[in-house]
Design a protein around this motif. Structure first.
Motif, PDB file in Angstrom:
ATOM      1  N   PRO A  72      41.345  53.235  48.275  1.00  0.00           N
ATOM      2  CA  PRO A  72      42.348  52.548  49.100  1.00  0.00           C
ATOM      3  C   PRO A  72      42.947  51.306  48.443  1.00  0.00           C
ATOM      4  O   PRO A  72      44.132  51.021  48.626  1.00  0.00           O
ATOM      5  CB  PRO A  72      41.562  52.184  50.373  1.00  0.00           C
ATOM      6  N   ALA A  75      46.053  52.097  46.563  1.00  0.00           N
ATOM      7  CA  ALA A  75      47.088  52.865  47.277  1.00  0.00           C
ATOM      8  C   ALA A  75      48.493  52.362  46.981  1.00  0.00           C
ATOM      9  O   ALA A  75      49.393  53.152  46.657  1.00  0.00           O
ATOM     10  CB  ALA A  75      46.818  52.823  48.782  1.00  0.00           C
ATOM     11  N   ILE A  99      44.359  53.941  55.106  1.00  0.00           N
ATOM     12  CA  ILE A  99      45.758  53.761  54.696  1.00  0.00           C
ATOM     13  C   ILE A  99      46.652  54.575  55.626  1.00  0.00           C
ATOM     14  O   ILE A  99      46.604  55.804  55.637  1.00  0.00           O
ATOM     15  CB  ILE A  99      45.970  54.189  53.231  1.00  0.00           C
ATOM     16  N   TYR A 103      52.399  53.002  56.432  1.00  0.00           N
ATOM     17  CA  TYR A 103      52.350  52.260  55.173  1.00  0.00           C
ATOM     18  C   TYR A 103      52.802  53.144  54.015  1.00  0.00           C
ATOM     19  O   TYR A 103      53.589  52.722  53.159  1.00  0.00           O
ATOM     20  CB  TYR A 103      50.931  51.760  54.926  1.00  0.00           C
ATOM     21  N   ALA A 266      42.750  49.048  56.087  1.00  0.00           N
ATOM     22  CA  ALA A 266      44.157  49.229  56.427  1.00  0.00           C
ATOM     23  C   ALA A 266      44.861  47.893  56.506  1.00  0.00           C
ATOM     24  O   ALA A 266      45.955  47.704  55.968  1.00  0.00           O
ATOM     25  CB  ALA A 266      44.291  49.983  57.743  1.00  0.00           C
ATOM     26  N   TYR A 269      45.014  46.054  52.807  1.00  0.00           N
ATOM     27  CA  TYR A 269      45.927  46.558  51.786  1.00  0.00           C
ATOM     28  C   TYR A 269      47.373  46.548  52.248  1.00  0.00           C
ATOM     29  O   TYR A 269      48.282  46.463  51.433  1.00  0.00           O
ATOM     30  CB  TYR A 269      45.486  47.944  51.331  1.00  0.00           C
ATOM     31  N   SER A 270      47.603  46.598  53.553  1.00  0.00           N
ATOM     32  CA  SER A 270      48.982  46.470  54.030  1.00  0.00           C
ATOM     33  C   SER A 270      49.446  45.025  53.927  1.00  0.00           C
ATOM     34  O   SER A 270      50.590  44.758  53.552  1.00  0.00           O
ATOM     35  CB  SER A 270      49.094  46.954  55.482  1.00  0.00           C
TER      36      SER A 270
END
Length: 274
Positions: A72, A75, A99, A103, A266, A269-270
């Motif tokens: 992830p 990503a 993920i 996104y 989530a 990484y976003s």
């Protein structure tokens, strides 16, 4: 049918080895890409005879499905590298925990078909429990194709995307929980003087038998447990220890922690791309 894997870790290997074992795909139609380890790709090619590459352009145009099986944390970078090759006909399938489809669509900048899949490593022996979620651009034919692929390596359920974090903690990480219990049982058997090979055989068959009972008897786990537990018997003595140590609560906390970590991934990484 040509399938490309971006990422060559244990999950990707579990999936494509399962596909090969079930003869769903030819080794000539499976492409695997991994930018971090040439040795890993060479080993996989030698073992499975699959096609390996370092360039997206070599498989993007001819693949019916592109499976993203990278960590992830990678990503964003991988999706940006894929973006120039994405068209409306591209079918992206992600096994990256946490993920979101939103996104991925944002990064790919194209209204293409995207599915999120949460299998587990039992795919390599055809016993994965896999949850599938789709965006609005995945056609019925593509949904059927994806279900065919993952049904060949286990069982599948279609779920809403917002359920996937919970499913990650439940079945995605689930095999590791059972392996942990088997480790403890084997160590205990050894301490009691039971040979390792004998203990291993008995434990594995016990697990397999219990799973078969749950699958075929039509009875709930609680009912099956009560049938095994005689008042004043050996099973009751063992279960009392599990209850005293609050093992049920520990299992709950374990699954919740894994699901929460999926949610954190989530968010992490976003946010990192904003």
């Amino acid at each position: 049918m040509k399938i490309a894997f971006v990422g060559a870790g244990s999950m990707a290997e579990a999936i494509f080895s399962g596909l090969l074992n079930k003869q769903i795909c030819s080794k000539h139609d499976l492409y695997v890409m991994n930018r971090t380890s040439q040795t890993r790709l060479e080993n996989l090619k030698n073992i499975y005879g699959i096609q390996t590459t370092y360039h997206y352009s070599q498989f993007m145009q001819q693949s019916d499905m592109v499976i993203l099986a990278v960590k992830p944390k990678n990503a964003g970078e991988v999706l940006e590298q894929l973006q120039p090759y994405i068209t409306r006909k591209t079918f992206i399938v992600s096994v990256m925990a946490g993920i979101s489809i939103e996104y991925m669509a944002h990064k790919l900048k194209t209204d293409c078909a995207i599915a999120r899949v949460m299998p587990n490593t039992s795919a390599s022996v055809g016993k994965s429990a896999t949850a599938l979620a789709f965006n609005a651009f995945v056609s019925l034919d593509q949904q059927q194709l994806l279900q065919t692929i993952f049904t060949a390596i286990g069982s599948t359920v279609v779920v809403k995307e917002n359920q996937l974090d919970a499913i990650t903690g439940l079945s995605g990480s689930g095999p590791a929980y059972f392996y942990y219990i088997v480790e403890a049982m084997e160590k205990t058997a050894e301490k009691m003087g039971v040979e390792k090979e004998i203990a291993h055989q008995l434990i594995i068959q016990t697990l397999a038998g219990a799973a078969k009972m749950l699958e075929e008897s039509g009875k709930e786990a609680a009912e099956l447990r009560k049938h095994v537990t005689s008042p004043g018997g050996t099973t009751e003595a063992g279960l009392k220890i599990l209850q005293e140590r609050e093992v049920s609560q520990a299992v709950t906390d374990c699954i919740l922690a894994a699901a929460t970590q999926s949610e954190k991934l989530a968010a992490l990484y976003s946010q990192s791309d904003q």
